[in-house]
Design a protein around this motif. Structure first.
Motif, PDB file in Angstrom:
ATOM      1  N   LYS A   9       0.762  -1.324  -0.039  1.00  0.00           N
ATOM      2  CA  LYS A   9      -0.044  -0.080   0.059  1.00  0.00           C
ATOM      3  C   LYS A   9       0.704   1.288   0.101  1.00  0.00           C
ATOM      4  N   HIS A  10       2.109   1.132   0.617  1.00  0.00           N
ATOM      5  CA  HIS A  10       2.951   2.368   0.509  1.00  0.00           C
ATOM      6  C   HIS A  10       3.761   2.549  -0.758  1.00  0.00           C
ATOM      7  N   ILE A  11       3.609   1.650  -1.865  1.00  0.00           N
ATOM      8  CA  ILE A  11       4.249   1.848  -2.946  1.00  0.00           C
ATOM      9  C   ILE A  11       3.478   1.912  -4.071  1.00  0.00           C
ATOM     10  N   PHE A  12       3.655   2.874  -5.088  1.00  0.00           N
ATOM     11  CA  PHE A  12       2.642   3.327  -6.143  1.00  0.00           C
ATOM     12  C   PHE A  12       3.729   2.798  -7.488  1.00  0.00           C
ATOM     13  N   ALA A  13       2.817   2.751  -8.566  1.00  0.00           N
ATOM     14  CA  ALA A  13       3.423   2.154  -9.849  1.00  0.00           C
ATOM     15  C   ALA A  13       2.639   3.083 -10.962  1.00  0.00           C
ATOM     16  N   VAL A  14       3.567   3.695 -11.735  1.00  0.00           N
ATOM     17  CA  VAL A  14       3.219   4.557 -12.864  1.00  0.00           C
ATOM     18  C   VAL A  14       4.097   4.213 -13.929  1.00  0.00           C
ATOM     19  N   GLY A  15       3.908   4.368 -15.251  1.00  0.00           N
ATOM     20  CA  GLY A  15       4.811   4.388 -16.383  1.00  0.00           C
ATOM     21  C   GLY A  15       4.723   2.914 -16.892  1.00  0.00           C
ATOM     22  N   ASP A  16       5.776   2.882 -17.427  1.00  0.00           N
ATOM     23  CA  ASP A  16       5.816   1.351 -18.229  1.00  0.00           C
ATOM     24  C   ASP A  16       5.653   0.046 -17.539  1.00  0.00           C
ATOM     25  N   VAL A  17       5.906   0.297 -16.241  1.00  0.00           N
ATOM     26  CA  VAL A  17       5.738  -0.887 -15.500  1.00  0.00           C
ATOM     27  C   VAL A  17       4.064  -1.404 -15.004  1.00  0.00           C
ATOM     28  N   THR A  18       3.208  -0.421 -15.565  1.00  0.00           N
ATOM     29  CA  THR A  18       1.930  -0.822 -15.323  1.00  0.00           C
ATOM     30  C   THR A  18       1.352  -1.390 -16.668  1.00  0.00           C
ATOM     31  N   ASP A  20      -0.249  -1.436 -19.558  1.00  0.00           N
ATOM     32  CA  ASP A  20      -1.408  -1.341 -20.491  1.00  0.00           C
ATOM     33  C   ASP A  20      -1.061  -0.340 -21.727  1.00  0.00           C
ATOM     34  N   ALA A  21      -0.300   0.568 -21.335  1.00  0.00           N
ATOM     35  CA  ALA A  21      -0.103   1.681 -22.368  1.00  0.00           C
ATOM     36  C   ALA A  21       1.157   2.304 -22.337  1.00  0.00           C
ATOM     37  N   PRO A  22       2.175   1.709 -22.860  1.00  0.00           N
ATOM     38  CA  PRO A  22       3.438   2.167 -22.507  1.00  0.00           C
ATOM     39  C   PRO A  22       3.853   3.619 -23.504  1.00  0.00           C
ATOM     40  N   PHE A  23       3.179   4.660 -22.893  1.00  0.00           N
ATOM     41  CA  PHE A  23       3.506   6.005 -23.561  1.00  0.00           C
ATOM     42  C   PHE A  23       3.953   6.980 -22.448  1.00  0.00           C
ATOM     43  N   THR A  24       4.686   7.786 -22.796  1.00  0.00           N
ATOM     44  CA  THR A  24       5.085   8.680 -21.878  1.00  0.00           C
ATOM     45  C   THR A  24       3.844   9.718 -21.488  1.00  0.00           C
ATOM     46  N   HIS A  25       3.013   9.908 -22.394  1.00  0.00           N
ATOM     47  CA  HIS A  25       1.802  10.816 -21.792  1.00  0.00           C
ATOM     48  C   HIS A  25       0.814  10.031 -20.647  1.00  0.00           C
ATOM     49  N   VAL A  26       0.922   8.799 -21.074  1.00  0.00           N
ATOM     50  CA  VAL A  26      -0.163   7.761 -20.198  1.00  0.00           C
ATOM     51  C   VAL A  26       0.609   7.818 -19.045  1.00  0.00           C
ATOM     52  N   ARG A  30      -0.914   9.081 -15.288  1.00  0.00           N
ATOM     53  CA  ARG A  30      -1.038   8.361 -13.963  1.00  0.00           C
ATOM     54  C   ARG A  30      -0.215   8.867 -13.031  1.00  0.00           C
ATOM     55  N   ALA A  31       0.892   9.392 -13.224  1.00  0.00           N
ATOM     56  CA  ALA A  31       1.740   9.904 -12.226  1.00  0.00           C
ATOM     57  C   ALA A  31       0.820  11.096 -11.502  1.00  0.00           C
ATOM     58  N   ARG A  32       0.279  12.045 -12.381  1.00  0.00           N
ATOM     59  CA  ARG A  32      -0.362  12.864 -11.709  1.00  0.00           C
ATOM     60  C   ARG A  32      -1.545  12.562 -10.940  1.00  0.00           C
ATOM     61  N   GLY A  33      -2.329  11.474 -11.388  1.00  0.00           N
ATOM     62  CA  GLY A  33      -3.374  10.729 -10.311  1.00  0.00           C
ATOM     63  C   GLY A  33      -2.747  10.397  -8.980  1.00  0.00           C
ATOM     64  N   GLN A  52     -10.363   5.932 -20.387  1.00  0.00           N
ATOM     65  CA  GLN A  52     -10.577   7.043 -21.420  1.00  0.00           C
ATOM     66  C   GLN A  52      -9.621   6.573 -22.591  1.00  0.00           C
ATOM     67  N   ALA A  53      -9.935   6.826 -23.708  1.00  0.00           N
ATOM     68  CA  ALA A  53      -9.272   6.900 -24.849  1.00  0.00           C
ATOM     69  C   ALA A  53      -7.944   7.574 -24.861  1.00  0.00           C
ATOM     70  N   VAL A  54      -6.746   6.491 -25.169  1.00  0.00           N
ATOM     71  CA  VAL A  54      -5.600   6.948 -25.012  1.00  0.00           C
ATOM     72  C   VAL A  54      -4.953   7.377 -26.404  1.00  0.00           C
ATOM     73  N   PRO A  55      -4.542   8.655 -26.680  1.00  0.00           N
ATOM     74  CA  PRO A  55      -4.044   8.897 -28.063  1.00  0.00           C
ATOM     75  C   PRO A  55      -2.804   8.187 -28.298  1.00  0.00           C
ATOM     76  N   ARG A  56      -2.721   7.789 -29.264  1.00  0.00           N
ATOM     77  CA  ARG A  56      -1.311   7.137 -29.924  1.00  0.00           C
ATOM     78  C   ARG A  56      -0.717   8.093 -31.085  1.00  0.00           C
ATOM     79  N   CYS A  57       0.215   8.384 -30.956  1.00  0.00           N
ATOM     80  CA  CYS A  57       1.165   9.207 -31.781  1.00  0.00           C
ATOM     81  C   CYS A  57       2.448   8.586 -32.386  1.00  0.00           C
ATOM     82  N   THR A  58       2.596   8.839 -33.713  1.00  0.00           N
ATOM     83  CA  THR A  58       3.945   8.429 -34.367  1.00  0.00           C
ATOM     84  C   THR A  58       4.339   9.686 -35.145  1.00  0.00           C
ATOM     85  N   PHE A  59       5.324  10.285 -34.750  1.00  0.00           N
ATOM     86  CA  PHE A  59       5.765  11.581 -35.205  1.00  0.00           C
ATOM     87  C   PHE A  59       6.625  11.296 -36.640  1.00  0.00           C
TER      88      PHE A  59
END
Length: 176
Positions: A9-18, A20-26, A30-33, A52-59
């Motif tokens: 309970k005292h350890i949180f996870a954000v980023g690619d370890v989660t 489901d959607a390995p994007f910087t914006h995701v 999650r980190a903001r949450g 919510q719908a996750v935007p996917r972008c290829t630059f």
């Protein structure tokens, strides 16, 4: 869990370890949450929105951006009779023509007679910026017809979204 906590309970996870959607914006979302829940604990905690719908972008050039379902996925999920897609070639967008960047398109996939947006793809310069309007519409269930009433600055690439929404309106008028 829905607050970003691990089984400790005292350890949180954000980023690619989660996973489901390995994007910087995701990861940032999650980190903001998690940060909000750390600052405002207890009754002020709020779950992180994972649906919510996750935007996917290829630059690339042009950029490719999408969110939600592709047309084939929408047909599989809801059936072909309930799905309608609207595609506008960038050659119909004045800004793209003036800049000689008319290769590309906007495609919006809708469900039902109200035109609920379930997916979108944009291939255009600034597609990564344009997709946000469509993800907002998906998240808040703003139907395509309402995007046709939104004032877009002229001439911009984002005007292509309004012009694509106009295709929904034209189809409705042709049926009447």
């Amino acid at each position: 869990d829905r607050f970003g906590r691990t089984n400790q309970k005292h350890i949180f996870a954000v980023g690619d370890v989660t996973v489901d959607a390995p994007f910087t914006h995701v990861a940032e979302h999650r980190a903001r949450g998690v940060l909000t829940n750390l600052i405002l604990p207890g009754p002020f905690n709020r779950p992180i929105d994972f649906k919510q719908a996750v935007p996917r972008c290829t630059f690339t050039d042009p950029e490719v951006a999408s969110a939600g379902l592709l047309e084939a996925e929408a047909v599989t999920r809801f059936g072909s009779r309930k799905i309608k897609s609207y595609t506008l070639a960038l050659s119909k967008v004045d800004r793209a023509v003036c800049e000689d960047r008319a290769d590309g398109f906007v495609k919006i996939v809708t469900r039902g007679v109200r035109g609920q947006i379930v997916g979108a793809t944009v291939v255009a310069p600034r597609a990564g910026e344009m997709i946000s309007e469509l993800t907002l519409a998906m998240r808040h269930k703003i139907p395509l017809r309402k995007l046709a009433t939104l004032i877009h600055p002229y001439p911009t690439y984002s005007l292509a979204i309004r012009q694509t929404a106009d295709l929904w309106l034209l189809e409705l008028l042709n049926r009447a």
